[in-house]
Design an enzyme around this catalytic site. Sequence first.
Site, short mmCIF file in Angstrom:
data_model
loop_
_atom_site.label_atom_id
_atom_site.label_comp_id
_atom_site.label_asym_id
_atom_site.label_seq_id
_atom_site.Cartn_x
_atom_site.Cartn_y
_atom_site.Cartn_z
N ASP A 1 -68.67 -24.73 8.38
CA ASP A 1 -69.05 -24.45 7.00
C ASP A 1 -70.50 -24.87 6.82
O ASP A 1 -71.10 -25.47 7.72
CB ASP A 1 -68.09 -25.14 6.03
N ASP B 1 -58.58 -20.98 5.78
CA ASP B 1 -58.60 -22.34 6.32
C ASP B 1 -58.15 -23.27 5.21
O ASP B 1 -58.34 -22.97 4.03
CB ASP B 1 -60.01 -22.77 6.75
N CYS C 1 -37.64 -23.92 15.90
CA CYS C 1 -39.11 -24.02 15.94
C CYS C 1 -39.54 -24.37 17.36
O CYS C 1 -38.97 -25.24 18.01
CB CYS C 1 -39.60 -25.08 14.95
N CYS D 1 -42.50 -25.58 18.31
CA CYS D 1 -43.65 -26.49 18.38
C CYS D 1 -43.31 -27.68 19.27
O CYS D 1 -42.14 -27.97 19.50
CB CYS D 1 -44.07 -26.94 16.98
N CYS E 1 -40.83 -30.19 17.47
CA CYS E 1 -39.43 -29.77 17.29
C CYS E 1 -38.70 -29.61 18.62
O CYS E 1 -37.49 -29.78 18.69
CB CYS E 1 -39.34 -28.49 16.48
N HIS F 1 -46.66 -30.15 14.14
CA HIS F 1 -45.67 -29.21 13.61
C HIS F 1 -46.28 -28.33 12.51
O HIS F 1 -46.10 -27.11 12.50
CB HIS F 1 -44.45 -29.94 13.06
#
Lengths: 376, 376
Positions: free
Chosen positions: A89, A271, A309, A311, A314, A340
């Site tokens: 940014d 974002d 899930c 991830c 998980c 997660h």
Amino acid sequence: MFKVLKRNGNAKRGTFTTPHGTVQTPVFMNVGTLAAIKGAVSSMDLKDIGCQVELSNTYHLHLRPGDKTVYKLGGLHKFMNWDRPILTDSGGFQVFSLASMRKIKEEGVYFNSHIDGRKIFMGPEESMQIQSNLASTIAMAFDECVENPSPRDYVKRSVERTTRWLYRCKDEMARLNSMETTINKKQMLFGINQGGVYDDLRIEHAKEISKLNLDGYAIGGLAVGETHEEMYRIIEAVVPHLPEDKPIYLMGVGTPINILEGVERGVDFFDCVLPARNGRHGHVYTHSGKINLLNAKYELDGSPIEEGCECPTCKNYTKAYIRHLFKAKEMLAMRLCVLHNLYFYNKLMEDIRKALDEDKFSEFKQKTVEQFSENI
Amino acid sequence: MFKVLKRNGNAKRGTFTTPHGTVQTPVFMNVGTLAAIKGAVSSMDLKDIGCQVELSNTYHLHLRPGDKTVYKLGGLHKFMNWDRPILTDSGGFQVFSLASMRKIKEEGVYFNSHIDGRKIFMGPEESMQIQSNLASTIAMAFDECVENPSPRDYVKRSVERTTRWLYRCKDEMARLNSMETTINKKQMLFGINQGGVYDDLRIEHAKEISKLNLDGYAIGGLAVGETHEEMYRIIEAVVPHLPEDKPIYLMGVGTPINILEGVERGVDFFDCVLPARNGRHGHVYTHSGKINLLNAKYELDGSPIEEGCECPTCKNYTKAYIRHLFKAKEMLAMRLCVLHNLYFYNKLMEDIRKALDEDKFSEFKQKTVEQFSENI
């Protein structure tokens, strides 16, 4: 280069080609303010959880470790060991939200560092120079971000100055990209639409900045005080006045539902610090809503945050274990929840892209919003 | 079952077979006090950095989340998702180092929790019950750990009580292992040698506890006030009086040099919080000594902590980057340094085992101690 592969209404499925690889859009960028994701998450982890674009902060990195230090170390990609696209940014938002003793002049902004109070000046040229030193893939134009609502007169004058600053940004980036000593000579520039909650100012500004033929266009100054309905109305008003062949980035937004609404209205990049921040507090996302892992009812819950899930959290840990880690003040608690939540966002975007590919975005959106309920 | 594969002087290369797999010795156990390694390091990470045995704390887990909670969730292995051996200490050391308002009686110890001050009683039976609930691979006997030096009279009486407690531990574990509801019915028990800095008390106690035919024997009450020379002298005095066919565990020790000296004197198991704690402060190990990453000289250092190191940190990040993370107070800094330091210790043990396999321990030890210099 932006290529639209599919349209479902105003929603777009596309690819954005950069010097650091191609981004599949719509995309959610994962925020690593200081070249690291808060919650002990590294660039290696970002690959594991499906992150395409990392976002770092010009203002923060200018203060620590200093953009010149990052430059000497070969730029942000080398510094944080991340070979995919990075967006920085412009520092504009942080200067207006974090710094104190702020004075806005035509040349730029005088302010005091939020770290040690020292006086700093940042204008369009300085922001471009810092971002060139950081050598990000995409640099953002230096703008003024006003809170909503602000008086119309003030917003009008501010937007006009932001337009003048954008011209200076473009010139300065062209100069920097042509220099032998520049690390990323193909740095891209996105302009930022402003105008508060005033549709006509927003539209006028969108038309103005579209003339500059930039690499992409952001809608800034949203999620800073206005309602979600105002935000959606403004996106709808602005998008038709931005170039069709350039990606649109809705800055700092938002919840999963905000993202679905944004995609539906033509947004390609998002974002937000929300998923990581929520994770650090034990608030984690599931497809039936957000849950608070500190809740006593999870003390003996031997199931993952969300069944199915994929991830890293998980696949390996239970709610009961993570709850214990929070109660015991173990840092690992934050890490597992941030992993997660970022995975959840990245996966949501993947699902959105799949729905667009299959011309089913509208059904997908409706179904997902219903699943999420009010709790997300 | 412990099997000695090689001897180099008193140093042993062995294997220790447990219900959760075989441990290659000498081994350094990685400390996860509350079923997580401080510094946001998970059980998945431990596999990546070569950890063989994880060590958790009975006293800490009794307080948070409670051993009954861990039992209901299927035991520590399931709770923290770690399928290799886990050793739990007995709580004895923590009761004596952390708790307040301590009263030692024949039946056990009355004390107040260091978390909320509530009154707790722990004796040999309670410690075994808690460890049985945790379902660790190896339980440690409940002992009294005195600081060094303590008056001889006090140490003598304490050691005698610790022996009586050991008999009660053995009986209680036999009872627990025979119960249908017990998770790990093959839990192993290590006894702990005490006796302060008094060689004769140490030897007498070693002989006493050797009679019990336990699964292993620890030397406790060291690294609690005495000099390194006293520690080495006591190990030398005690080891010949412990069973030859059982592993010896030097509790809470120590620096890399302490470990080399321990192995040379016949020690097989080690554990220490030092590498993780040092890592959290930016103090990291290299083969030429320990370095402080916060030192200004690393600001522009684009090399890893140690060239050639195969840890996840050194393969991906530079000293300059990690130093920045510390300065910016990013949690990732701690994680990266803890990963490196634990890998360093685990790799040191691997190198020690390799040297023993090749009958070269003596040369390896001398060379390594010289490399480390005084700085480790």
